[in-house]
Design a protein around this motif. Structure first.
Motif, PDB file in Angstrom:
ATOM      1  N   GLY A 263     -14.606 -18.131   2.884  1.00 41.65           N
ATOM      2  CA  GLY A 263     -14.712 -19.501   2.400  1.00 41.65           C
ATOM      3  C   GLY A 263     -14.144 -19.756   1.021  1.00 41.65           C
ATOM      4  N   ALA A 264     -13.898 -18.708   0.233  1.00 40.90           N
ATOM      5  CA  ALA A 264     -13.302 -18.901  -1.098  1.00 40.90           C
ATOM      6  C   ALA A 264     -11.783 -18.907  -0.980  1.00 40.90           C
ATOM      7  N   ARG A 265     -11.135 -19.376  -2.027  1.00 39.64           N
ATOM      8  CA  ARG A 265      -9.680 -19.381  -2.069  1.00 39.64           C
ATOM      9  C   ARG A 265      -9.221 -18.718  -3.356  1.00 39.64           C
ATOM     10  N   LEU A 266      -8.299 -17.772  -3.205  1.00 38.59           N
ATOM     11  CA  LEU A 266      -7.849 -16.934  -4.322  1.00 38.59           C
ATOM     12  C   LEU A 266      -6.609 -17.492  -4.993  1.00 38.59           C
ATOM     13  N   HIS A 267      -6.587 -17.364  -6.311  1.00 41.94           N
ATOM     14  CA  HIS A 267      -5.399 -17.668  -7.114  1.00 41.94           C
ATOM     15  C   HIS A 267      -5.136 -16.460  -8.006  1.00 41.94           C
ATOM     16  N   ALA A 268      -3.941 -15.893  -7.935  1.00 42.58           N
ATOM     17  CA  ALA A 268      -3.600 -14.704  -8.725  1.00 42.58           C
ATOM     18  C   ALA A 268      -2.094 -14.658  -8.969  1.00 42.58           C
ATOM     19  N   ALA A 269      -1.549 -15.744  -9.484  1.00 45.87           N
ATOM     20  CA  ALA A 269      -0.103 -15.849  -9.671  1.00 45.87           C
ATOM     21  C   ALA A 269       0.332 -15.209 -10.982  1.00 45.87           C
ATOM     22  N   PRO A 270       1.307 -14.298 -10.932  1.00 46.99           N
ATOM     23  CA  PRO A 270       1.872 -13.723 -12.158  1.00 46.99           C
ATOM     24  C   PRO A 270       2.982 -14.618 -12.694  1.00 46.99           C
ATOM     25  N   PRO A 271       3.433 -14.406 -13.937  1.00 47.97           N
ATOM     26  CA  PRO A 271       4.608 -15.127 -14.419  1.00 47.97           C
ATOM     27  C   PRO A 271       5.840 -14.655 -13.647  1.00 47.97           C
ATOM     28  N   PRO A 272       6.825 -15.536 -13.461  1.00 46.97           N
ATOM     29  CA  PRO A 272       8.003 -15.183 -12.661  1.00 46.97           C
ATOM     30  C   PRO A 272       9.015 -14.370 -13.466  1.00 46.97           C
TER      31      PRO A 272
ATOM     32  N   LEU B 242      -1.006  -7.691 -10.606  1.00 47.24           N
ATOM     33  CA  LEU B 242      -0.434  -7.822  -9.275  1.00 47.24           C
ATOM     34  C   LEU B 242       0.809  -6.963  -9.163  1.00 47.24           C
ATOM     35  N   ASP B 243       0.910  -6.224  -8.057  1.00 46.39           N
ATOM     36  CA  ASP B 243       2.111  -5.452  -7.745  1.00 46.39           C
ATOM     37  C   ASP B 243       2.976  -6.232  -6.761  1.00 46.39           C
ATOM     38  N   ALA B 244       4.245  -6.418  -7.111  1.00 51.51           N
ATOM     39  CA  ALA B 244       5.232  -6.980  -6.197  1.00 51.51           C
ATOM     40  C   ALA B 244       5.988  -5.831  -5.536  1.00 51.51           C
ATOM     41  N   PRO B 245       6.696  -6.075  -4.435  1.00 44.96           N
ATOM     42  CA  PRO B 245       7.449  -4.999  -3.777  1.00 44.96           C
ATOM     43  C   PRO B 245       8.393  -4.244  -4.700  1.00 44.96           C
ATOM     44  N   PHE B 246       8.948  -4.910  -5.715  1.00 48.16           N
ATOM     45  CA  PHE B 246       9.870  -4.256  -6.657  1.00 48.16           C
ATOM     46  C   PHE B 246       9.206  -3.084  -7.378  1.00 48.16           C
ATOM     47  N   HIS B 247       7.898  -3.123  -7.511  1.00 48.42           N
ATOM     48  CA  HIS B 247       7.157  -2.042  -8.162  1.00 48.42           C
ATOM     49  C   HIS B 247       7.360  -0.717  -7.430  1.00 48.42           C
ATOM     50  N   ARG B 248       7.492  -0.789  -6.119  1.00 50.95           N
ATOM     51  CA  ARG B 248       7.613   0.416  -5.296  1.00 50.95           C
ATOM     52  C   ARG B 248       9.042   0.654  -4.819  1.00 50.95           C
ATOM     53  N   TYR B 249       9.774  -0.419  -4.576  1.00 48.34           N
ATOM     54  CA  TYR B 249      11.077  -0.296  -3.915  1.00 48.34           C
ATOM     55  C   TYR B 249      12.206  -0.911  -4.745  1.00 48.34           C
ATOM     56  N   GLU B 250      13.233  -0.128  -4.995  1.00 52.36           N
ATOM     57  CA  GLU B 250      14.440  -0.663  -5.623  1.00 52.36           C
ATOM     58  C   GLU B 250      15.028  -1.717  -4.696  1.00 52.36           C
ATOM     59  N   GLY B 251      15.286  -2.874  -5.242  1.00 53.38           N
ATOM     60  CA  GLY B 251      15.804  -3.956  -4.421  1.00 53.38           C
ATOM     61  C   GLY B 251      14.720  -4.784  -3.759  1.00 53.38           C
ATOM     62  N   GLY B 252      13.448  -4.387  -3.939  1.00 46.77           N
ATOM     63  CA  GLY B 252      12.351  -5.168  -3.377  1.00 46.77           C
ATOM     64  C   GLY B 252      12.152  -6.470  -4.138  1.00 46.77           C
ATOM     65  N   THR B 253      11.386  -7.366  -3.566  1.00 44.78           N
ATOM     66  CA  THR B 253      11.121  -8.652  -4.194  1.00 44.78           C
ATOM     67  C   THR B 253      10.422  -8.449  -5.537  1.00 44.78           C
ATOM     68  N   ASP B 254      10.983  -9.049  -6.595  1.00 47.33           N
ATOM     69  CA  ASP B 254      10.374  -8.906  -7.912  1.00 47.33           C
ATOM     70  C   ASP B 254       9.368 -10.032  -8.153  1.00 47.33           C
ATOM     71  N   LEU B 255       8.763 -10.033  -9.340  1.00 48.32           N
ATOM     72  CA  LEU B 255       7.737 -11.030  -9.637  1.00 48.32           C
ATOM     73  C   LEU B 255       8.283 -12.448  -9.552  1.00 48.32           C
ATOM     74  N   ALA B 256       9.543 -12.627  -9.956  1.00 51.15           N
ATOM     75  CA  ALA B 256      10.140 -13.958  -9.894  1.00 51.15           C
ATOM     76  C   ALA B 256      10.387 -14.409  -8.461  1.00 51.15           C
ATOM     77  N   GLY B 257      10.511 -13.444  -7.551  1.00 44.58           N
ATOM     78  CA  GLY B 257      10.801 -13.786  -6.165  1.00 44.58           C
ATOM     79  C   GLY B 257       9.585 -13.925  -5.285  1.00 44.58           C
ATOM     80  N   VAL B 258       8.416 -13.500  -5.769  1.00 44.03           N
ATOM     81  CA  VAL B 258       7.203 -13.619  -4.956  1.00 44.03           C
ATOM     82  C   VAL B 258       6.856 -15.100  -4.799  1.00 44.03           C
ATOM     83  N   PRO B 259       6.776 -15.611  -3.586  1.00 43.30           N
ATOM     84  CA  PRO B 259       6.474 -17.038  -3.417  1.00 43.30           C
ATOM     85  C   PRO B 259       5.036 -17.355  -3.797  1.00 43.30           C
ATOM     86  N   LEU B 260       4.810 -18.536  -4.310  1.00 42.95           N
ATOM     87  CA  LEU B 260       3.452 -18.941  -4.665  1.00 42.95           C
ATOM     88  C   LEU B 260       2.524 -18.921  -3.458  1.00 42.95           C
TER      89      LEU B 260
END
Length: 218
Positions: free
Chosen positions: A194-203, A59-77
């Motif tokens: 109809g399916a539900r996805l789960h793809a949570a990274p460690p924070p 999973l890519d969080a915004p921090f991957h692309r943008y300095e100051g973007g939301t990192d993995l710890a900040g991505v809400p569940l």
């Protein structure tokens, strides 16, 4: 209820993205050595893995692309877990706005949009990165405006990989706080809706990309 695994297995030395190093898996404490630490008959293995974040299905969080973007710890569940899914079946290499508009029969607002391109058939071979399917710039813009919660693809990159280094899909989606899920597999087994996805990274703080065990509940 059934569970469908969408993740590639991680193995020592494997190639996920051409040019990036594969993971190194080594023992920190072997079972044999642990016998000197624990009571008779008790043993453990403690292993070490060294890898880039872009390994396996990740999973890519915004921090991957943008300095100051939301990192993995900040991505809400709420952005990566228990998301209703819409699977888009794609036969064209470029998944653009026209393809998405024609394929989507209902709103994708708040949904994980998973692009089933068949690109995972080449996983682990040189063919995986050759002429790989991707989400076009106008396709990414379409999904941002449609309110997608997450976008995933079963290909080597959600963007077209070019020598010039343009990455419009990453740029648009991550700027809109829409996580990107790459290197999915087995999307053919997932129903269109109809399916539900789960793809949570460690924070992980100050980190932008990490492997996940992506799966859907049907």
């Amino acid at each position: 209820m059934s569970l469908i695994d969408l993740s590639h297995e991680i193995r020592a030395g494997m190639t996920t993205y051409p040019g990036l190093p594969g993971p190194e898996i080594t023992p920190h404490l072997t079972r044999e050595a642990s016998r000197e630490v624990y009571a008779p008959g008790v043993e453990f293995a403690i292993d070490r893995i060294t890898m880039v974040g872009n390994t396996g299905t990740y999973l890519d969080a915004p921090f991957h692309r943008y300095e100051g973007g939301t990192d993995l710890a900040g991505v809400p569940l709420t952005s990566v877990a228990d998301l209703p899914t819409v699977v888009v079946r794609c036969t064209e290499r470029a998944v653009d706005a026209a393809v998405l508009s024609a394929a989507l029969e209902s709103s994708v607002r708040g949904h994980a949009v998973l692009l089933h391109t068949g690109g995972d058939r080449g996983w682990g071979t040189h063919a995986y990165a050759a002429d790989a399917p991707y989400l076009s710039e106008d396709g990414a813009r379409f999904l941002v405006e449609a309110g997608a919660a997450l976008v995933g693809i079963d290909s080597v990159n959600i963007d077209q990989v070019t020598p010039e280094g343009f990455r419009p899909a990453h740029s648009l989606l991550l700027a809109a706080e829409i996580p990107v899920l790459e290197h999915l597999t087995n999307l053919g087994a997932v129903p269109d809706t109809g399916a539900r996805l789960h793809a949570a990274p460690p924070p992980v703080r100050n980190f932008g990309t990490f492997p996940v065990r992506a799966y859907v509940v049907v």
